[in-house]
Design a protein around this motif. Structure first.
Motif, mmCIF file in Angstrom:
data_model
loop_
_atom_site.group_PDB
_atom_site.id
_atom_site.type_symbol
_atom_site.label_atom_id
_atom_site.label_comp_id
_atom_site.label_asym_id
_atom_site.label_seq_id
_atom_site.Cartn_x
_atom_site.Cartn_y
_atom_site.Cartn_z
ATOM 1 N N ARG A 1 0.854 -1.185 0.000
ATOM 2 C CA ARG A 1 0.000 0.000 0.000
ATOM 3 C C ARG A 1 0.892 1.238 0.000
ATOM 4 N N ASP A 2 0.402 2.322 -0.594
ATOM 5 C CA ASP A 2 1.152 3.574 -0.615
ATOM 6 C C ASP A 2 0.898 4.334 0.678
ATOM 7 N N ILE A 3 1.960 4.740 1.352
ATOM 8 C CA ILE A 3 1.837 5.523 2.586
ATOM 9 C C ILE A 3 2.726 6.756 2.491
ATOM 10 N N VAL A 4 2.420 7.737 3.307
ATOM 11 C CA VAL A 4 3.194 8.979 3.370
ATOM 12 C C VAL A 4 4.303 8.812 4.393
ATOM 13 N N ILE A 5 5.533 9.118 3.975
ATOM 14 C CA ILE A 5 6.675 9.046 4.878
ATOM 15 C C ILE A 5 7.415 10.375 4.840
ATOM 16 N N ALA A 6 8.249 10.578 5.826
ATOM 17 C CA ALA A 6 9.033 11.810 5.898
ATOM 18 C C ALA A 6 10.211 11.728 4.921
ATOM 19 N N ALA A 7 10.319 12.715 4.053
ATOM 20 C CA ALA A 7 11.454 12.767 3.133
ATOM 21 C C ALA A 7 12.661 13.420 3.791
ATOM 22 N N ASN A 8 12.395 14.266 4.799
ATOM 23 C CA ASN A 8 13.473 14.956 5.517
ATOM 24 C C ASN A 8 13.177 14.905 7.007
ATOM 25 N N GLN A 9 14.109 15.421 7.778
ATOM 26 C CA GLN A 9 13.879 15.577 9.212
ATOM 27 C C GLN A 9 12.823 16.655 9.421
ATOM 28 N N ILE A 10 11.771 16.344 10.195
ATOM 29 C CA ILE A 10 10.691 17.293 10.494
ATOM 30 C C ILE A 10 10.767 17.637 11.973
ATOM 31 N N THR A 11 10.871 18.925 12.271
ATOM 32 C CA THR A 11 11.041 19.381 13.651
ATOM 33 C C THR A 11 9.690 19.544 14.331
ATOM 34 N N ALA A 12 9.620 19.181 15.599
ATOM 35 C CA ALA A 12 8.384 19.319 16.369
ATOM 36 C C ALA A 12 7.949 20.785 16.442
ATOM 37 N N ARG A 13 6.619 20.985 16.457
ATOM 38 C CA ARG A 13 5.975 22.298 16.565
ATOM 39 C C ARG A 13 6.200 23.155 15.336
ATOM 40 N N GLU A 14 6.585 22.548 14.225
ATOM 41 C CA GLU A 14 6.771 23.269 12.973
ATOM 42 C C GLU A 14 5.745 22.777 11.952
ATOM 43 N N PRO A 15 5.240 23.695 11.082
ATOM 44 C CA PRO A 15 4.321 23.246 10.030
ATOM 45 C C PRO A 15 5.042 22.342 9.031
ATOM 46 N N ILE A 16 4.348 21.357 8.527
ATOM 47 C CA ILE A 16 4.927 20.376 7.597
ATOM 48 C C ILE A 16 4.705 20.844 6.172
ATOM 49 N N ASP A 17 5.796 20.940 5.426
ATOM 50 C CA ASP A 17 5.741 21.382 4.031
ATOM 51 C C ASP A 17 5.613 20.168 3.106
ATOM 52 N N ALA A 18 5.109 20.418 1.899
ATOM 53 C CA ALA A 18 4.959 19.327 0.933
ATOM 54 C C ALA A 18 6.309 18.707 0.581
ATOM 55 N N LEU A 19 7.386 19.507 0.608
ATOM 56 C CA LEU A 19 8.714 18.982 0.283
ATOM 57 C C LEU A 19 9.265 18.071 1.375
ATOM 58 N N ASP A 20 8.647 18.112 2.554
ATOM 59 C CA ASP A 20 9.087 17.247 3.644
ATOM 60 C C ASP A 20 8.506 15.847 3.542
ATOM 61 N N LEU A 21 7.661 15.610 2.545
ATOM 62 C CA LEU A 21 6.930 14.348 2.463
ATOM 63 C C LEU A 21 7.166 13.649 1.137
ATOM 64 N N THR A 22 7.015 12.351 1.144
ATOM 65 C CA THR A 22 7.021 11.553 -0.079
ATOM 66 C C THR A 22 6.117 10.351 0.148
ATOM 67 N N VAL A 23 5.764 9.695 -0.932
ATOM 68 C CA VAL A 23 4.886 8.525 -0.870
ATOM 69 C C VAL A 23 5.674 7.301 -1.316
ATOM 70 N N ARG A 24 5.564 6.219 -0.561
ATOM 71 C CA ARG A 24 6.303 5.005 -0.881
ATOM 72 C C ARG A 24 5.402 3.788 -0.676
ATOM 73 N N ALA A 25 5.553 2.785 -1.565
ATOM 74 C CA ALA A 25 4.811 1.533 -1.451
ATOM 75 C C ALA A 25 5.535 0.617 -0.476
ATOM 76 N N VAL A 26 4.819 0.112 0.518
ATOM 77 C CA VAL A 26 5.402 -0.766 1.526
ATOM 78 C C VAL A 26 4.478 -1.968 1.720
ATOM 79 N N PRO A 27 5.012 -3.096 2.168
ATOM 80 C CA PRO A 27 4.144 -4.254 2.457
ATOM 81 C C PRO A 27 3.131 -3.906 3.546
ATOM 82 N N ILE A 28 1.951 -4.415 3.380
ATOM 83 C CA ILE A 28 0.895 -4.137 4.353
ATOM 84 C C ILE A 28 1.142 -4.957 5.614
ATOM 85 N N ASP A 29 1.217 -4.258 6.754
ATOM 86 C CA ASP A 29 1.294 -4.929 8.041
ATOM 87 C C ASP A 29 0.781 -3.978 9.110
ATOM 88 N N ASP A 30 0.786 -4.426 10.361
ATOM 89 C CA ASP A 30 0.219 -3.640 11.458
ATOM 90 C C ASP A 30 1.011 -2.372 11.745
#
Length: 321
Positions: free
Chosen positions: A48-77
């Motif tokens: 399934r395709d899930i959203v993962i962090a492409a870069n280090q994301i700092t707490a209490r900061e807004p998340i930018d589109a460049l900080d994210l990417t989508v990757r296919a991973v095996p489905i599990d818990d």
């Protein structure tokens, strides 16, 4: 003694031929086995395709589109609750530090669905020495005083508070008479009761607790202090919904209601005591004016006589000859 020599060349040739044949057989067997393995299907795991962090994301900061990417991973818990669309995460506030390639789940966001996740700051806001000191404050407002319970997160309201007030009127210790107001020269007429006032304007609801009458508001720290005091004094709160376009401020100096003000303004009749002995008693035929009888002439107490029977002559027509 004479030595005898034998010719072994023929045997060597036979051994060489047998070796070549064995090598050919072994190669054919290896090729056959490798071909069989190539035709064996490889096991495929569902992904399934899930959203993962492409870069280090700092707490209490807004998340930018460049900080994210989508990757296919095996489905599990481990990725069952991960987001599948980047638009669900962009501009949200990270509640914790998020490492690269880490799946993004709701409990990592300050505005997620986990307990205690409340987004006080907007995506474009940061904390600096000159920014307002913002806090989240909860109030309990039942549906009948909260626009029928139809207000939602993100809407803005004005808050009205009704506070019970206890009044201690000064009394002359010698005569027991009520003290005099030095400004008017008249005795004090204050009474204990409730007072209602428009208090806080244009307040944003940032969280509504499901299945309850509790709301969380975004306020500055001084306003939060005022709310805390009003709550401790037993105040009851009412929310009035603002139109989204109405951002006007209001001069609240002329606002404020008490029971006597409402009675005077709308000319309410005030109940009075009556003397049950001297009060005129009800009569059989009440009249709008006590000095005039209800009916003129007054009704007779004797029953009216029965009407006499009357004979009516009906002419009979004579049939034609």
């Amino acid at each position: 003694m004479e030595m005898e020599f034998k010719d072994n060349s023929r045997r060597r040739t036979l051994v060489l031929v047998v070796g070549v044949l064995l090598a050919i057989v072994a190669g054919a067997a290896a090729f056959s086995l490798s071909s069989q393995n190539a035709e064996t299907p490889v096991a495929v795991f569902p992904t399934r395709d899930i959203v993962i962090a492409a870069n280090q994301i700092t707490a209490r900061e807004p998340i930018d589109a460049l900080d994210l990417t989508v990757r296919a991973v095996p489905i599990d818990d481990t990725n069952a609750t991960a987001y599948t669309d980047r638009n669900q995460v962009v501009n949200e506030i990270a509640a914790i530090d998020i490492l690269p390639f880490q799946p993004i789940t709701p409990n990592m966001l300050a505005s997620g669905t986990s307990i205690g996740a409340i987004n006080i700051l907007r995506p474009t806001e940061t904390v600096d020495p000159f920014s307002p000191i913002l806090r989240a404050v909860s109030l309990t407002v039942p549906p009948d005083r909260a626009v029928g319970g139809l207000v939602a997160e993100g809407q803005r309201v004005d808050l009205i508070a009704t506070i019970p007030i206890a009044v201690n009127v000064p009394v002359d210790p010698v005569t027991g008479a009520v003290g005099t107001n030095p400004e008017t020269g008249q005795p004090y007429t204050y009474l204990a009761g409730s007072s209602t006032k428009l208090m806080w304007l244009d307040v944003e609801i940032i969280k509504r607790i499901p299945e309850s009458a509790d709301y969380v508001f975004r306020m500055d720290l001084q306003t939060a202090e005022e709310v805390a005091h009003a709550q401790n004094q037993g105040a009851a709160f009412t929310m009035v919904l603002r139109p989204d376009e109405d951002t006007r401020d209001i001069d609240r100096s002329s606002y404020g209601e008490t029971t006597d003000r409402i009675l005077t303004r709308y000319n309410f009749a005030i109940p009075e005591t009556i003397d049950g002995v001297q009060y005129p008693q009800p009569i059989a035929f009440p009249s709008p004016f006590p000095a005039e009888p209800y009916l003129s002439p007054p009704p007779s107490l004797e029953p009216s006589p029965s009407p006499e029977a009357a004979l009516i002559d009906i002419p009979l027509e004579t049939p034609a000859p």
